[in-house]
Design a protein around this motif. Structure first.
Motif, mmCIF file in Angstrom:
data_model
loop_
_atom_site.group_PDB
_atom_site.id
_atom_site.type_symbol
_atom_site.label_atom_id
_atom_site.label_comp_id
_atom_site.label_asym_id
_atom_site.label_seq_id
_atom_site.Cartn_x
_atom_site.Cartn_y
_atom_site.Cartn_z
ATOM 1 N N LEU A 1 -7.145 1.932 -6.051
ATOM 2 C CA LEU A 1 -6.415 2.798 -5.112
ATOM 3 C C LEU A 1 -5.424 3.680 -5.638
ATOM 4 C CD1 LEU A 1 -5.843 0.391 -1.994
ATOM 5 C CD2 LEU A 1 -7.582 2.166 -2.150
ATOM 6 N N PHE A 2 -4.603 2.963 -6.684
ATOM 7 C CA PHE A 2 -3.640 3.995 -7.276
ATOM 8 C C PHE A 2 -4.536 5.203 -7.883
ATOM 9 C CE2 PHE A 2 -1.037 4.874 -10.919
ATOM 10 C CZ PHE A 2 0.151 5.112 -10.493
ATOM 11 N N LEU B 1 0.867 -1.385 0.030
ATOM 12 C CA LEU B 1 0.134 0.117 0.116
ATOM 13 C C LEU B 1 0.815 1.301 0.123
ATOM 14 C CD1 LEU B 1 -2.765 1.188 -0.002
ATOM 15 C CD2 LEU B 1 -2.740 0.983 2.461
ATOM 16 N N TYR B 2 1.936 1.427 0.895
ATOM 17 C CA TYR B 2 2.788 2.391 0.806
ATOM 18 C C TYR B 2 3.241 2.714 -0.520
ATOM 19 C CZ TYR B 2 2.637 1.776 6.000
ATOM 20 O OH TYR B 2 2.098 1.509 7.319
ATOM 21 N N GLU B 3 3.919 1.755 -1.253
ATOM 22 C CA GLU B 3 4.483 1.994 -2.450
ATOM 23 C C GLU B 3 3.334 2.467 -3.526
ATOM 24 O OE1 GLU B 3 7.718 2.017 -5.168
ATOM 25 O OE2 GLU B 3 7.650 1.830 -3.095
ATOM 26 N N VAL B 4 2.286 1.942 -3.321
ATOM 27 C CA VAL B 4 1.015 2.334 -4.312
ATOM 28 C C VAL B 4 0.686 3.624 -4.109
ATOM 29 C CG1 VAL B 4 -1.349 1.880 -4.906
ATOM 30 C CG2 VAL B 4 0.102 -0.083 -4.533
ATOM 31 N N ILE B 5 0.624 4.068 -2.814
ATOM 32 C CA ILE B 5 0.185 5.447 -2.610
ATOM 33 C C ILE B 5 1.462 6.446 -3.121
ATOM 34 C CG2 ILE B 5 -0.516 7.306 -0.870
ATOM 35 C CD1 ILE B 5 -2.529 5.091 -1.468
ATOM 36 N N ASP B 6 2.538 6.033 -2.847
ATOM 37 C CA ASP B 6 3.733 6.942 -3.048
ATOM 38 C C ASP B 6 3.904 6.980 -4.794
ATOM 39 O OD1 ASP B 6 6.486 8.088 -2.385
ATOM 40 O OD2 ASP B 6 7.191 6.550 -3.296
ATOM 41 N N GLN B 7 3.885 5.886 -5.453
ATOM 42 C CA GLN B 7 3.861 5.952 -6.708
ATOM 43 C C GLN B 7 2.731 6.849 -7.303
ATOM 44 O OE1 GLN B 7 6.365 4.825 -8.858
ATOM 45 N NE2 GLN B 7 7.476 4.328 -7.242
#
Length: 194
Positions: free
Chosen positions: A171-172, A131-137
């Motif tokens: 979510l992305f 999730l962290y990587e999805v939001i960050d990207q």
């Protein structure tokens, strides 16, 4: 998956093929395996759609074989580096890995609480870590603006999105839209302060 009869995601997740090892002989049902056999014999292994596996397993005619998408190879890769695994390629139908996993978890024998807990932990931990990587990207590529879809940055954004599960893709998109709106709000506030 979802308890909604009309949910397309639930229909797609339940159409995934799952291996079953039969415990009994079943006459005149060999066509389920897609071959020329007339009967299903004890210890035959067939790939059946998940919606059919419910009946076969609950009738105690067969045991479900854990799909490769949740096997030890995938579990080890997810333990090592969850963000490097392309979940979309592990299952068909739009890459609904989490929904398929939840359905498989619900079908596991109630006497096997350890397996259910392991599956639940796998799904939950994978989601949390990715999730962290999805939001960050999503925020990164939203900051690139309209040009974010062109060139090397756009290619990496597309590649990243293609590896996401269907839920993660949603979510992305939400995070990206939220980031764009936040940027517009901030810029409009700057114009008013000048």
């Amino acid at each position: 998956m979802e308890d909604d009869y009309f949910s397309i995601d639930a229909i797609l997740a339940e159409n995934q093929k799952v291996g079953c090892r039969f415990k009994v002989d079943i006459t005149d049902m060999g066509h389920l395996g897609g071959g020329g056999e007339r009967d299903i014999t004890k210890s035959n292994t067939l790939q059946l759609p998940l919606w059919m596996v419910y009946t076969v397993v609950l009738s105690d005619w067969a045991d479900m074989i854990m799909p490769p998408a949740f096997g030890s190879k995938v579990r080890n890769a997810l333990s090592a580096e969850p963000c490097s695994v392309r979940l979309a390629s592990l299952v068909g139908a739009g890459g609904l890995w989490y929904g398929f996993g939840r359905t498989i978890m619900e079908m596991l024998d109630p006497r096997l609480d350890d397996k259910k807990k392991d599956m639940s932990d796998l799904l939950t931990n994978t989601f949390r870590k990715r999730l962290y990587e999805v939001i960050d990207q999503a925020q990164h590529f939203a900051a690139l603006g309209p040009a974010g879809g062109v060139g090397p940055a756009g290619d990496s954004a597309q590649s990243f999105r293609e590896g996401l599960d269907g839920t993660e893709r949603e979510l992305f998109a939400l995070a990206q839209e939220g980031s764009k709106r936040m940027k517009r709000w901030y810029e409009e506030g700057e114009k008013v302060r000048r």
